[in-house]
Motif scaffolding. Structure first.
Motif, short mmCIF file in Angstrom:
data_model
loop_
_atom_site.label_atom_id
_atom_site.label_comp_id
_atom_site.label_asym_id
_atom_site.label_seq_id
_atom_site.Cartn_x
_atom_site.Cartn_y
_atom_site.Cartn_z
N SER A 1 60.13 10.91 69.94
CA SER A 1 60.11 9.75 69.86
C SER A 1 61.53 9.30 70.28
CB SER A 1 59.89 9.33 68.52
OG SER A 1 58.93 9.93 67.99
N HIS B 1 45.88 0.88 72.66
CA HIS B 1 46.61 2.00 71.95
C HIS B 1 47.88 1.83 72.21
CE1 HIS B 1 43.23 3.98 70.66
NE2 HIS B 1 42.74 4.56 71.77
N ALA C 1 50.98 1.20 69.23
CA ALA C 1 51.92 2.00 68.84
C ALA C 1 53.43 1.57 69.14
CB ALA C 1 51.81 3.33 69.86
N ARG D 1 53.48 -0.50 65.81
CA ARG D 1 53.95 0.17 64.70
C ARG D 1 55.31 0.85 64.55
NH1 ARG D 1 48.50 3.73 63.10
NH2 ARG D 1 49.78 3.91 61.43
N VAL D 2 55.79 1.31 65.52
CA VAL D 2 57.28 1.86 65.74
C VAL D 2 58.04 0.68 65.22
CG1 VAL D 2 58.96 2.83 67.08
CG2 VAL D 2 56.82 3.70 67.37
N LEU E 1 56.99 7.97 59.63
CA LEU E 1 56.49 8.49 60.72
C LEU E 1 55.64 9.87 60.25
CD1 LEU E 1 56.01 8.39 63.80
CD2 LEU E 1 57.98 9.89 64.09
N GLU F 1 47.92 10.52 64.33
CA GLU F 1 48.63 8.93 64.50
C GLU F 1 49.98 9.44 65.09
OE1 GLU F 1 47.59 5.90 63.87
OE2 GLU F 1 45.67 6.60 63.10
N GLN F 2 50.58 10.45 64.59
CA GLN F 2 51.64 10.92 65.03
C GLN F 2 51.75 11.18 66.56
OE1 GLN F 2 53.87 13.89 62.80
NE2 GLN F 2 53.47 13.06 60.93
N HIS G 1 49.46 10.21 68.71
CA HIS G 1 49.15 8.95 69.52
C HIS G 1 50.62 8.19 69.68
CE1 HIS G 1 44.92 8.98 69.41
NE2 HIS G 1 44.66 8.74 68.38
N ILE G 2 51.23 7.95 68.71
CA ILE G 2 52.35 7.36 68.97
C ILE G 2 53.39 8.02 70.07
CG2 ILE G 2 54.69 6.67 67.59
CD1 ILE G 2 53.08 5.73 65.33
N CYS G 3 53.44 9.23 69.57
CA CYS G 3 54.46 9.68 70.72
C CYS G 3 53.85 9.82 72.23
CB CYS G 3 54.65 11.54 70.47
SG CYS G 3 55.55 11.71 69.04
#
Lengths: 153, 153
Positions: free
Chosen positions: A7, A126, A130, A133-134, B116, B123-124, B126-128
DNA sequence: CACACATATTTCGTGTTGAAAATATTCGCA
DNA sequence: TGCGAATATTTTCAACACGAAATATGTGTG
């Protein structure tokens, strides 16, 4: 590489790309990314005070003051002091400001926008989810840290 | 609000939260976020030249020079000139630098990291993925813009 | 060997960013 | 009315970030 490092790395890449684009904007429009953002926000709100621009842009008031200084130097906006509350300064678009906005500059790469819009709607969602959410997790973490240093009222 | 505006807004929120955290770090460790990042990168690479640190951190060499100046002022790193190539400067951790890293400062909020890691693995991911895609799309957009201004060789 | 070119780092200039303090103005309350 | 608290903006200060140019060093070619 773990989630955290990935990230962090992606965020740095995003920041860097944004910065590079900002300097490209400067060559093309004599205006940086943040300056374009504020100019657009002024157009959206119409005669907005500094504080409102800062809040809407997630920037501090001193930062916006500086950006407005530079926009004013190019006569793209003007500061108006009204008699209702002489502490407030209202920022208004000038004719030149409107002309510049008509050229449709964007704080984000046109190419990025294109690619994003080319993706399926679900993908777009998506990505927005994301990012949101971050942002939310970071803001929450910050507010917690804030409170822990002021435990009681 | 459309996809573009939402992304832009989330990115600004992320940037802002990161900046605020950087100033909190400064109070707690006398070190900003970028300084922590570079210090960690030095620890990871070991005696790295400025250019390597810059590349790994997605920063320009002049930026890293400044950050190293400030780290050196606090004697957390030292510049070493070798005889193999006297243009190069290798940055090395000092004992004080190692001690500081042992306190495990992070350029990201501890609270953010916790949240996180608490999320389900999917989910992790997806975010990455989303962050990486945004970064990649922006970099691609930037490289295209670069080429269009130099159409032929 | 000399000179052009390439590479690594630093210097300089400009813009962005937020905290703290300074300034100006308004509001609430005695 | 007057005075202290609250609010809006600006100033000051330190850090960050990049591009362009300067500097120092290394490499390759005639």
């Amino acid at each position: 590489m773990n989630v955290e490092e990935m990230s962090l790395s992606a965020l740095r890449r995003i920041t860097h790309a944004t910065d590079v684009h900002s300097r490209a904007l400067l060559r093309e429009y004599q205006l940086t990314g943040p300056q374009v953002s504020i100019l657009k926000e002024v157009a959206r709100q119409g005669e907005a005070p500094i504080g409102a621009l800062a809040k809407a842009s997630y920037l501090g008031a001193p930062t916006v003051t500086g950006i407005v200084d530079r926009l004013e130097r190019q006569e793209l906006v003007s500061r108006i002091r009204t008699d209702v509350d002489r502490r407030q300064v209202r920022i208004a678009l000038t004719a030149a400001g409107k002309r510049l906005l008509a050229r449709d500059p964007s704080p984000l790469h046109a190419g990025f926008r294109e690619q994003l819009l080319k993706l399926p709607k679900t993908e777009q969602r998506h990505i927005c989810d994301a990012l949101d959410r971050v942002a939310t997790m970071m803001e929450f973490a910050a507010s917690e840290a804030q409170q822990s240093s002021t435990p009681r009222t």
